[in-house]
Design an enzyme around this catalytic site. Structure first.
Site, PDB file in Angstrom:
ATOM      1  N   HIS A  34       0.799  -1.225   0.000  1.00  0.00           N
ATOM      2  CA  HIS A  34       0.000   0.000   0.000  1.00  0.00           C
ATOM      3  C   HIS A  34       0.831   1.273   0.000  1.00  0.00           C
ATOM      4  O   HIS A  34       0.283   2.358   0.206  1.00  0.00           O
ATOM      5  CB  HIS A  34      -0.932   0.024   1.211  1.00  0.00           C
ATOM      6  CG  HIS A  34      -2.106  -0.899   1.096  1.00  0.00           C
ATOM      7  ND1 HIS A  34      -3.265  -0.558   0.427  1.00  0.00           N
ATOM      8  CD2 HIS A  34      -2.298  -2.170   1.547  1.00  0.00           C
ATOM      9  CE1 HIS A  34      -4.115  -1.565   0.483  1.00  0.00           C
ATOM     10  NE2 HIS A  34      -3.560  -2.551   1.154  1.00  0.00           N
ATOM     11  N   LYS A  37      -9.481  13.196   4.166  1.00  0.00           N
ATOM     12  CA  LYS A  37      -8.583  12.049   4.153  1.00  0.00           C
ATOM     13  C   LYS A  37      -7.580  12.200   5.296  1.00  0.00           C
ATOM     14  O   LYS A  37      -7.480  13.278   5.898  1.00  0.00           O
ATOM     15  CB  LYS A  37      -7.851  11.919   2.820  1.00  0.00           C
ATOM     16  CG  LYS A  37      -7.100  13.167   2.386  1.00  0.00           C
ATOM     17  CD  LYS A  37      -6.463  12.969   1.012  1.00  0.00           C
ATOM     18  CE  LYS A  37      -7.488  13.007  -0.089  1.00  0.00           C
ATOM     19  NZ  LYS A  37      -7.530  11.801  -0.887  1.00  0.00           N
ATOM     20  N   ARG A  38      -6.867  11.141   5.582  1.00  0.00           N
ATOM     21  CA  ARG A  38      -5.823  11.197   6.598  1.00  0.00           C
ATOM     22  C   ARG A  38      -4.857  12.342   6.288  1.00  0.00           C
ATOM     23  O   ARG A  38      -4.514  12.569   5.129  1.00  0.00           O
ATOM     24  CB  ARG A  38      -5.077   9.855   6.597  1.00  0.00           C
ATOM     25  CG  ARG A  38      -3.902   9.753   7.542  1.00  0.00           C
ATOM     26  CD  ARG A  38      -3.409   8.314   7.580  1.00  0.00           C
ATOM     27  NE  ARG A  38      -2.980   7.826   6.270  1.00  0.00           N
ATOM     28  CZ  ARG A  38      -1.718   7.900   5.819  1.00  0.00           C
ATOM     29  NH1 ARG A  38      -0.771   8.447   6.564  1.00  0.00           N
ATOM     30  NH2 ARG A  38      -1.409   7.407   4.634  1.00  0.00           N
ATOM     31  N   LYS A  44      -0.184  14.056   0.955  1.00  0.00           N
ATOM     32  CA  LYS A  44      -1.555  14.257   0.490  1.00  0.00           C
ATOM     33  C   LYS A  44      -1.844  15.739   0.227  1.00  0.00           C
ATOM     34  O   LYS A  44      -2.860  16.084  -0.372  1.00  0.00           O
ATOM     35  CB  LYS A  44      -2.542  13.678   1.500  1.00  0.00           C
ATOM     36  CG  LYS A  44      -2.439  12.151   1.603  1.00  0.00           C
ATOM     37  CD  LYS A  44      -3.395  11.582   2.633  1.00  0.00           C
ATOM     38  CE  LYS A  44      -3.247  10.077   2.788  1.00  0.00           C
ATOM     39  NZ  LYS A  44      -3.726   9.300   1.616  1.00  0.00           N
ATOM     40  N   THR A  51      -9.249   5.826  -2.231  1.00  0.00           N
ATOM     41  CA  THR A  51     -10.601   5.325  -2.490  1.00  0.00           C
ATOM     42  C   THR A  51     -11.643   6.418  -2.287  1.00  0.00           C
ATOM     43  O   THR A  51     -12.766   6.285  -2.766  1.00  0.00           O
ATOM     44  CB  THR A  51     -10.941   4.124  -1.584  1.00  0.00           C
ATOM     45  OG1 THR A  51     -10.697   4.473  -0.216  1.00  0.00           O
ATOM     46  CG2 THR A  51     -10.101   2.910  -1.951  1.00  0.00           C
ATOM     47  N   LYS A  57     -15.435   7.233  -4.161  1.00  0.00           N
ATOM     48  CA  LYS A  57     -16.709   7.494  -3.487  1.00  0.00           C
ATOM     49  C   LYS A  57     -17.305   8.816  -3.959  1.00  0.00           C
ATOM     50  O   LYS A  57     -18.519   8.923  -4.187  1.00  0.00           O
ATOM     51  CB  LYS A  57     -16.502   7.507  -1.972  1.00  0.00           C
ATOM     52  CG  LYS A  57     -16.104   6.157  -1.403  1.00  0.00           C
ATOM     53  CD  LYS A  57     -15.485   6.282  -0.014  1.00  0.00           C
ATOM     54  CE  LYS A  57     -14.757   5.001   0.342  1.00  0.00           C
ATOM     55  NZ  LYS A  57     -13.774   5.193   1.408  1.00  0.00           N
TER      56      LYS A  57
END
Length: 802
Positions: free
Chosen positions: A348, A535-536, A541, A643, A647
């Site tokens: 991952h 998100k985290r 990110k 992901t 969504k």
């Protein structure tokens, strides 16, 4: 169990009396929830037995999915819908003057995960059961989850996630399947029939007790199992150097929470103890179950496939070797054959620095027999590489044990028959960069399985308004066959459908706006663009890039009275790991910028900034359907898949993203006109890093916009204490902008301007959103699971359950 509304009411009423000695009218809402949950669990148990019987008759292969996380969220609606009894129960409760929605809201999100890794595992479990496969999850029953995020004085504060306050109605404790997990001690050898065998003695033992939760397939009566392991005191004698009080303290810590703080030696050792607790308990349980049916373990790999979700459960490899050799007298060669044909590994992360590794002395102290086995795997693999390549550099580069560390990813690759990435670019980077030496040695092991999400949860149950609209055009076959969403393409130019979609989207934005006001007292304009990044929180990110753009807009609106933008609501949701100082400082910055923007009379007419506290699955189910713009802006080559992007897409949002992770496949499917891709490509990122020519100070000095934005971090614009955001400033400027925020800033600003131009043309925007929905079927976890079954797991569907 009940077959209709009247039977449901009768059983519900009787159970309330039997358990709580009161009538339905006298009962408390928590008692009503308890009875309803246990009734549904027991209803599922009947189908669970039928599933087990059907599988036993077919004598097939089953999956065991080991993961430290299963972010399952609330289960009441999901379980009722999948069982096909939601309406019966809703109507029965209404007759008893009970509002099912109040019971739904009472349920806690299960504290069993943190981010995408755990939610992926949960989606996979749903699809496996819904597709008539037998596959079970294995994890830890965390007492307090990751943590509950609170915002106090403009900062993240972590408090325990007390998700078990009302108990867990879905679980059943199974003490008869408890096993012993052994730590510490030392290894001694002994002789049996001229063979040298080993055992670990003088150990500290922990009793692992399973709690089983049903995983309910969609209207097919297939019920699989999520087994959560809890630590209890062992009845075995403690070593002389261990007192009972300290033993209980360590025992309590074992299942206290997910991902203990690894900034300390104690926290790191606790993580390793947790990981071994899961794999040892799960494997012993699987072996015991296998031997209840077969008199040999020779066929264990034929009846089981074990998927290792990231590196956390990779000790499954040496632990299965230990069980086979030490407890069942297998030779190394036969044990290795069984083990290496059983294990499959999902990677991952592509970032080499994030690949899990542990100091050798941790293993030697905590798990001496496991370390002996890892050491022997390392020795034999080193010989294999040397004999097959003669390349000593390759021997060193692929060493499982090196420089006093055990490299868990390397152990996973060596001990598994399959290694998969989770998006096309991610898998290519694994093969060409992160694990290129192993790809050279084992090219046939590597494969791609692009992640997916369960569309039933993330559209059918979360967004019934949009579901009804889709069904009115193409019917409901897509619920079982998500690829049929593509039929919607026939209607994307239908003006009536476009208007109906926009109406549904506005309804969902009103729902989110109400939630935001109730939670934060911030009023947002539902006619504004809902621009969302949830998100985290991690540097790669790039929530910071998003914030910089907001600061840039704020500064322009303040400086230029003629500058106008289409109204925007920027919505964030993120947790930062407790010891991750940079990430926590970014949250503090978001909150400070929000406070400044939202309280400025002029600027707040054009934009608002919202931070959703304690982002979790239940909040995502409100947020995803309301999104206009899906922010997926990681540095190219850093995000394995993502992901959340799927969504949002499924709910009719347009992706604004980099050419990274699953964004690449989204872009390919919907076409460049129906998403906005910006920024450096992965090869350009690599070239910049390798050239050594990138200089953050040059950009800072030459781009007046960025100069002002970055200065605002330390000039008191957002805090009277100029050092409040020094952590962000220093990370950016003194680590040479590691994730290339400044390099992508101009492209990001242009992409945001393009989004605005697209949005104001309502008909065209609706069409783009409908294209995204129509193409989202590919990203169903149903498709992903079928690919795992075809290429890795080799499972057979069980027959129809009556």
């Amino acid at each position: 169990m009940f077959k209709n509304k009247e039977e449901f009411k009768k059983i519900f009423t009787e159970r309330i009396i039997e358990k709580f000695a009161r009538s339905v009218e006298e009962s408390h809402i928590s008692e009503q929830f308890d009875i309803l949950g246990t009734m549904i669990r027991d209803y599922a148990s009947i189908n669970r037995k039928a599933t087990k019987d059907a599988f036993a008759n077919e004598d097939g292969r089953q999956l065991l999915y080991f993961s430290m996380e299963f972010l399952i969220g609330r289960l009441l609606v999901n379980n009722l819908q999948n069982l096909g009894i939601y309406q019966v129960v809703k109507e029965g409760l209404k007759d008893l003057n009970i509002d099912i929605h109040q019971l739904e809201a009472l349920e806690s999100d299960a504290g069993l995960g943190n981010g995408g890794l755990g939610r992926l595992a949960a989606c996979f479990m749903d699809s496996i059961a819904s597709l008539n496969y037998v596959g079970h999850g294995q994890s830890v029953r965390y007492e307090y989850g990751f943590f509950k995020q609170k915002i106090e004085n403009g900062e993240q504060v972590e408090v325990p996630d007390q998700w078990l306050t009302l108990g867990n109605v879905w679980e059943i404790r199974k003490p008869k399947h408890a096993v012993e997990v052994k730590y510490y001690g030392h290894v001694e050898s002994y002789q049996v029939n001229d063979r040298t065998l080993f055992r670990q003695v003088n150990t500290v033992n922990v009793k692992a007790v399973p709690y089983d939760m049903p995983i309910i397939g969609y209207k097919n009566k297939v019920i699989n199992n999520l087994r959560l392991w809890s630590a209890e005191p062992s009845e075995s004698t403690l070593p002389k150097n261990q007192d009972f009080s300290s033993y209980l303290v360590e025992l309590k810590q074992l299942c206290h929470g997910l991902y203990p703080d690894d900034s300390t030696e104690h926290g790191k050792m606790l993580r390793l103890r947790q990981q071994y607790f899961l794999v040892s308990a799960g494997l012993q349980s699987a072996i015991n179950a296998h031997l209840r049916k077969y008199d040999t373990l020779d066929n264990f790999h034929e009846k089981h496939v074990i998927q290792l979700n990231d590196t956390h459960p990779v000790m499954c490899i040496p632990e299965l070797m230990r069980i086979l050799m030490d407890e069942h007298m297998y030779t190394w060669e036969k044990a290795w054959e069984i083990t290496s044909k059983t294990m499959a590994y999902t990677n991952h992360t592509v970032m080499a620095e994030a690949l899990e590794k542990w100091p050798v002395h941790y293993f030697q102290n905590l798990l001496p027999r496991i370390y002996m086995i890892i050491e022997e795997i390392h020795r034999r693999f080193t010989l294999f590489v040397r004999e097959n390549t003669g390349n000593e550099d390759l021997v060193r580069e692929t060493a499982i044990i090196r420089d006093g560390m055990v490299y868990m990813t390397y152990l996973a690759v060596v001990g598994s028959f399959s290694v998969n990435g989770v998006a096309s670019l991610h898998t290519e980077i694994l093969k060409k960069q992160t694990l290129k030496q192993f790809y050279h040695l084992f090219p046939s092991k590597f494969n791609n399985k692009t992640n997916g999400i369960t569309h039933r949860r993330w559209l059918v149950y979360s967004n019934p308004e949009l579901t009804d609209l889709i069904n009115s055009k193409i019917g409901d076959e897509w619920i079982l066959e998500p690829e049929k969403l593509e039929s919607l393409l026939e209607f994307i130019d239908d003006e009536k459908l476009q208007n109906e979609f926009l109406k549904v989207k506005h309804q969902r934005k009103e729902i989110l706006a109400k939630y935001i006001f109730d939670a934060t007292k911030i009023e947002v304009d539902t006619n504004s663009i809902f621009d969302i990044q949830v998100k985290r929180l991690h540097a790669y990110k790039r929530q910071l890039l998003n914030v910089f753009h907001i600061i840039y807009l704020y500064q322009r609106l303040k400086e230029d009275s003629t500058f106008k933008i289409h109204p925007r609501t920027f919505i964030f949701g993120a947790k930062a790991a407790p010891s991750y100082a940079f990430a926590k400082n970014v949250i503090k910055l978001i909150l400070a910028v929000a406070n400044k923007v939202n309280n400025d009379h002029h600027v707040s007419k054009f934009m608002k900034v919202v931070f959703i506290e304690n982002y979790d699955v239940s909040k995502a189910e409100i947020i995803m359907p309301a999104c206009d713009v899906s922010e997926q802006i990681s540095t190219a080559g850093k995000e394995a898949s993502g992901t959340g992007n799927m969504k949002f897409m499924l709910n009719g949002a347009v992706t604004l993203g980099t050419y990274d992770g699953a964004n690449i496949e989204i872009s390919s499917l919907v076409g460049p006109d129906n998403c906005v891709i910006f920024g450096l490509r992965e090869n350009e990122v690599t070239n910049i890093k390798q050239s050594g020519r990138y200089n953050v100070w040059d950009i800072y000095q030459n781009d007046i916009r960025l100069h002002k934005v970055i200065n605002s971090l330390i000039d008191g614009t957002f805090s009277s204490n100029k050092d409040d955001f020094k952590t962000v400033y220093d990370e950016l400027m003194y680590r040479n902008d590691e994730y290339l925020i400044l390099a992508d800033f101009n492209s990001y600003v242009e992409a945001q301007e393009k989004i605005t131009l697209m949005y104001v043309d309502k008909s065209s925007w609706a069409r783009k959103c409908l294209v995204n929905i129509a193409k989202a079927g590919y990203f169903s976890s149903d498709r992903t699971i079928e690919e795992y079954v075809r290429d890795i797991w080799s499972l057979n569907k069980i027959g129809v359950i009556k």
